[in-house]
Design an enzyme around this catalytic site. Structure first.
Site, PDB file in Angstrom:
ATOM      1  N   TRP A  28     -26.835  -6.753  15.449  1.00  0.00           N
ATOM      2  CA  TRP A  28     -27.515  -5.686  16.175  1.00  0.00           C
ATOM      3  C   TRP A  28     -28.612  -5.115  15.276  1.00  0.00           C
ATOM      4  CZ3 TRP A  28     -26.758  -4.996  21.155  1.00  0.00           C
ATOM      5  CH2 TRP A  28     -27.243  -3.841  21.771  1.00  0.00           C
ATOM      6  N   ALA A  62     -21.609  -3.463  14.790  1.00  0.00           N
ATOM      7  CA  ALA A  62     -20.917  -2.730  13.724  1.00  0.00           C
ATOM      8  C   ALA A  62     -19.421  -2.594  13.982  1.00  0.00           C
ATOM      9  CB  ALA A  62     -21.546  -1.349  13.534  1.00  0.00           C
ATOM     10  N   GLU A  64     -17.453  -4.712  15.132  1.00  0.00           N
ATOM     11  CA  GLU A  64     -16.764  -5.962  14.813  1.00  0.00           C
ATOM     12  C   GLU A  64     -16.641  -6.200  13.305  1.00  0.00           C
ATOM     13  OE1 GLU A  64     -17.734  -5.705  18.785  1.00  0.00           O
ATOM     14  OE2 GLU A  64     -19.300  -5.819  17.256  1.00  0.00           O
ATOM     15  N   CYS A  86     -26.465  -1.470  11.298  1.00  0.00           N
ATOM     16  CA  CYS A  86     -27.346  -0.341  11.577  1.00  0.00           C
ATOM     17  C   CYS A  86     -26.996   0.241  12.941  1.00  0.00           C
ATOM     18  CB  CYS A  86     -28.802  -0.798  11.543  1.00  0.00           C
ATOM     19  SG  CYS A  86     -29.966   0.509  11.942  1.00  0.00           S
ATOM     20  N   ASP A  91     -28.874   8.622  23.204  1.00  0.00           N
ATOM     21  CA  ASP A  91     -28.705   9.807  24.036  1.00  0.00           C
ATOM     22  C   ASP A  91     -27.244  10.137  24.318  1.00  0.00           C
ATOM     23  OD1 ASP A  91     -31.447  10.114  24.210  1.00  0.00           O
ATOM     24  OD2 ASP A  91     -31.591   8.823  25.981  1.00  0.00           O
ATOM     25  N   THR A  92     -26.321   9.292  23.850  1.00  0.00           N
ATOM     26  CA  THR A  92     -24.904   9.523  24.145  1.00  0.00           C
ATOM     27  C   THR A  92     -24.108   9.654  22.851  1.00  0.00           C
ATOM     28  OG1 THR A  92     -24.310   7.179  24.146  1.00  0.00           O
ATOM     29  CG2 THR A  92     -25.131   8.103  26.231  1.00  0.00           C
ATOM     30  N   HIS A  94     -21.941   7.689  21.848  1.00  0.00           N
ATOM     31  CA  HIS A  94     -21.573   6.350  21.395  1.00  0.00           C
ATOM     32  C   HIS A  94     -21.902   6.139  19.913  1.00  0.00           C
ATOM     33  CE1 HIS A  94     -20.519   2.162  21.974  1.00  0.00           C
ATOM     34  NE2 HIS A  94     -21.672   1.795  21.437  1.00  0.00           N
ATOM     35  N   ASN A 119     -19.443  -0.255   2.075  1.00  0.00           N
ATOM     36  CA  ASN A 119     -19.957   0.095   3.394  1.00  0.00           C
ATOM     37  C   ASN A 119     -21.464   0.342   3.302  1.00  0.00           C
ATOM     38  OD1 ASN A 119     -20.635   1.170   5.859  1.00  0.00           O
ATOM     39  ND2 ASN A 119     -18.937   2.615   5.944  1.00  0.00           N
ATOM     40  N   ARG A 133     -34.575   2.733   4.748  1.00  0.00           N
ATOM     41  CA  ARG A 133     -33.394   2.424   3.921  1.00  0.00           C
ATOM     42  C   ARG A 133     -33.106   0.923   3.831  1.00  0.00           C
ATOM     43  NH1 ARG A 133     -33.398   7.217   5.851  1.00  0.00           N
ATOM     44  NH2 ARG A 133     -32.372   8.953   4.814  1.00  0.00           N
TER      45      ARG A 133
END
Length: 175
Positions: A28, A62, A64, A86, A91-92, A94, A119, A133
């Protein structure tokens, strides 16, 4: 007379002899995660990890990463794992769930299997923050995670050399 200096036990930024390392990365946000992977890979190679001792494992996202980390930690073939991904706020809610559960899962794997799991999953407000970053103005967090993994693998070897040697031979010892 002043007390003698207390010696510190610290890990080193060099690979554990004959050890394997793994970089796990989410697919992702590939522009960011690919840069993180390259930073981690370059750091490992620059600090003496042979290309042949480095595995790169790709997962969908992420969430997984902890399951893949657990599978690798369980097989006992890696001195340390570097998890990269990343998660960008949307907007949620999640965003919080993914970032928090990923971090919690990675820590659980590390503690359960006594294998360093660095991590390097970014949790950012916007894509520009992630790019900063992942080789931008704030350095490369993949590189930083790889260095932490190397140091922790070295430290664990010093703290419990018998257990770490047995694990590399495929023997589980509960000390």
């Amino acid at each position: 007379m002043p007390p003698a200096a207390i010696p510190a036990i610290e890990g080193e930024l060099r690979p554990v002899p004959d050890a394997r390392y793994a970089i796990l990365a989410s697919r992702w946000n590939p522009r960011v995660t690919d840069a993180l992977v390259e930073g981690a890979r370059a750091a490992m190679l620059a600090h003496g990890v042979a290309e042949s001792a480095l595995d790169i494992v790709r997962v969908p996202g992420a969430l997984e990463l902890p399951l893949a980390a657990q599978a690798l930690a369980r097989n006992g073939k890696h001195a340390a794992l570097v998890a990269l991904g990343c998660v960008v706020r949307g907007d949620t809610r999640h965003f919080e769930m993914v970032a928090d559960e990923c971090a919690r899962g990675l820590m659980q794997v590390s503690l359960q299997h006594e294998v360093p799991v660095a991590n390097g999953v970014l949790a950012v407000e916007k894509h520009a923050d992630a790019e900063a970053r992942a080789g931008g103005a704030h350095g490369n967090k993949g590189e930083e995670a790889a260095l932490a993994a190397l140091e922790m693998a070295s430290l664990l070897r010093q703290l419990n050399p018998v257990k770490m040697a047995a694990r590399r031979m495929g023997i589980e010892v509960d000390l």
